[in-house]
Scaffold this motif. Structure first.
Motif, mmCIF file in Angstrom:
data_model
loop_
_atom_site.group_PDB
_atom_site.id
_atom_site.type_symbol
_atom_site.label_atom_id
_atom_site.label_comp_id
_atom_site.label_asym_id
_atom_site.label_seq_id
_atom_site.Cartn_x
_atom_site.Cartn_y
_atom_site.Cartn_z
ATOM 1 N N LYS A 219 0.912 -1.186 -0.106
ATOM 2 C CA LYS A 219 -0.527 -0.633 0.109
ATOM 3 C C LYS A 219 0.810 1.196 0.011
ATOM 4 O O LYS A 219 0.730 2.333 -0.530
ATOM 5 N N HIS A 220 2.096 1.339 0.630
ATOM 6 C CA HIS A 220 2.769 2.459 0.962
ATOM 7 C C HIS A 220 3.522 3.120 -0.973
ATOM 8 O O HIS A 220 3.105 3.879 -1.510
ATOM 9 N N HIS A 225 3.122 5.823 -5.745
ATOM 10 C CA HIS A 225 2.894 5.656 -7.154
ATOM 11 C C HIS A 225 1.938 6.274 -8.021
ATOM 12 O O HIS A 225 1.227 5.709 -9.198
ATOM 13 N N LEU A 226 0.512 6.729 -7.057
ATOM 14 C CA LEU A 226 -0.922 7.449 -7.615
ATOM 15 C C LEU A 226 -0.724 7.598 -8.480
ATOM 16 O O LEU A 226 -2.065 8.053 -9.758
ATOM 17 N N GLY A 227 -0.333 8.276 -9.034
ATOM 18 C CA GLY A 227 0.617 9.740 -10.184
ATOM 19 C C GLY A 227 1.258 8.711 -11.409
ATOM 20 O O GLY A 227 0.456 8.966 -12.689
ATOM 21 N N ASP A 228 1.407 7.537 -11.272
ATOM 22 C CA ASP A 228 1.282 6.526 -12.526
ATOM 23 C C ASP A 228 0.361 6.544 -12.748
ATOM 24 O O ASP A 228 -0.206 5.125 -12.711
ATOM 25 N N ALA A 229 -0.359 6.588 -13.970
ATOM 26 C CA ALA A 229 -1.557 5.820 -14.684
ATOM 27 C C ALA A 229 -1.529 4.068 -15.845
ATOM 28 O O ALA A 229 -1.758 3.593 -15.698
ATOM 29 N N TRP A 261 -8.812 -0.703 -4.639
ATOM 30 C CA TRP A 261 -8.057 0.391 -3.461
ATOM 31 C C TRP A 261 -7.303 0.845 -3.924
ATOM 32 O O TRP A 261 -7.013 2.697 -4.144
ATOM 33 N N MET A 262 -6.722 1.418 -4.931
ATOM 34 C CA MET A 262 -5.404 1.762 -6.087
ATOM 35 C C MET A 262 -6.558 3.118 -6.818
ATOM 36 O O MET A 262 -6.243 4.295 -6.486
ATOM 37 N N ARG A 266 -6.773 7.106 -5.855
ATOM 38 C CA ARG A 266 -6.524 8.314 -6.907
ATOM 39 C C ARG A 266 -7.864 9.269 -6.238
ATOM 40 O O ARG A 266 -7.580 10.538 -6.289
ATOM 41 N N LEU A 267 -8.802 8.695 -6.450
ATOM 42 C CA LEU A 267 -10.075 9.885 -6.426
ATOM 43 C C LEU A 267 -9.973 10.082 -4.882
ATOM 44 O O LEU A 267 -10.885 11.768 -5.361
ATOM 45 N N LYS A 268 -9.305 10.306 -3.833
ATOM 46 C CA LYS A 268 -9.408 11.134 -2.859
ATOM 47 C C LYS A 268 -8.794 12.045 -2.788
ATOM 48 O O LYS A 268 -8.690 13.449 -2.543
ATOM 49 N N ALA A 269 -7.725 11.590 -3.596
ATOM 50 C CA ALA A 269 -6.493 12.375 -3.794
ATOM 51 C C ALA A 269 -7.045 13.244 -5.111
ATOM 52 O O ALA A 269 -6.513 15.205 -4.502
#
Length: 322
Positions: A219-220, A225-229, A261-262, A266-269
């Motif tokens: 998860k960490h 790496h959330l910005g990596d589409a 979860w991913m 991303r949506l929360k960000a």
């Protein structure tokens, strides 16, 4: 220096300042209900430091009573552990039949999923608050409420080390670069994880501790790496030297599949950026792309499915005065 935002109750009219401070706590911790003898002209200051996946917010505020009720928990639970290093002032915490008194240098801990009441003394209080997503700590979810302590001394051991780290972070942000923020956040997570491990050792962690630790690392990794589409479950599995099927089995005991979860993170960000007044001029499509949604149609559909509204409507409502 580290990126930070500063909020002062004086930014609002005198009669609205307590409500403004309550709104700040809702954004940095969890929804609460506040009362204060200074409600007519409440004074408070908060700094929010950018240190990656955790939220650090030094604050000074007048005496108040803060309550997190079962109703508020049912309505919204960000699933975080909260720590506060008491710098000055005193406070009294209540959880059911339990009561704890806090003094300067104490560490206060609580859980956003548990009802509590905190009342501060007559003098203004200063504390360094920290919010850590539960997903980043290897503590069994079901047992979290009765495993964490409510007060930790900082006179010795890991408590002292954590207090020193928070004190330095609070007073010495000018000596760090903005790029140091995520690294400092990872150090802070590790310190808190060790603190929890030590303070809960009389209540042994569940037998799946190895699995929880691995899920924590995964998860960490995803949060970093959330910005990596192009990030896929297969990529996540490969980065941790496990098979994709084993990755999916690990998440069977979590609140969502690894893909879901991913997407939720991303949506929360995206929601956080849409509600940020400093990003009001940034196009919605640019914010979505920043958090791994390069295709506008896919993003709009995912956002509406999750929140029942459009990103534009969400941003508009977030800009309205409360």
């Amino acid at each position: 220096m580290l990126n930070e935002m500063v909020f002062q109750s004086e930014d609002a009219p005198a009669a609205d300042r307590l409500a403004y401070w309550q709104e700040r706590l809702e954004q940095t911790h969890a929804p609460v209900r506040l009362s204060s003898d200074h409600a007519h002209d409440f004074r408070a200051t908060q700094r929010v430091l950018d240190v990656g996946a955790v939220c650090v917010w030094p604050a000074t505020f007048q005496s108040m009573v803060s309550r997190r009720t079962p109703k508020l928990i049912r309505q919204s639970d960000p699933e975080v552990f909260h720590l506060s290093l008491v710098v000055s002032g005193t406070a009294r915490g209540r959880w059911g039949d339990h009561e704890v008194v806090y003094e300067p240098t104490d560490l206060h801990l609580n859980d956003s999923s548990v009802p509590w009441e905190i009342s501060t003394g007559r003098s203004p209080a200063t504390a360094v608050g920290v919010e850590v997503p539960k997903a980043l700590l290897p503590l069994p979810r079901r047992a979290a409420a009765d495993r964490i302590p409510r007060r930790v001394t900082t006179r010795e051991g890991i408590g002292a080390l954590l207090a020193q780290f928070l004190t330095q972070l609070n007073t010495g942000t000018s000596c760090y670069l903005p790029s140091d923020g995520p690294r400092l956040g990872r150090v802070l997570i590790d310190l808190i994880a060790v603190l929890f491990a030590q303070t809960t050792e009389t209540h042994p962690l569940a037998s799946d501790n190895h699995r929880r630790t691995l899920v924590l690392r995964i998860k960490h990794f995803i949060l970093q790496h959330l910005g990596d589409a192009d990030l896929t479950p297969a990529d996540v599995a490969a980065a941790h030297h496990i098979s994709t099927s084993y990755l999916h089995r690990l998440f069977q005991e979590e609140e969502a599949t690894v893909g879901a979860w991913m997407r939720t993170r991303r949506l929360k960000a995206v929601c956080r950026d849409l509600a940020d007044p400093t990003l009001r001029a940034t196009p919605i499509y640019a914010i979505a792309a920043r958090w791994g949604f390069p295709r506008a149609a896919d993003f709009s559909r995912a956002f509406r499915n999750a929140y029942g509204t459009t990103p534009k409507e969400f941003r508009h409502r977030a800009s309205l005065p409360h």
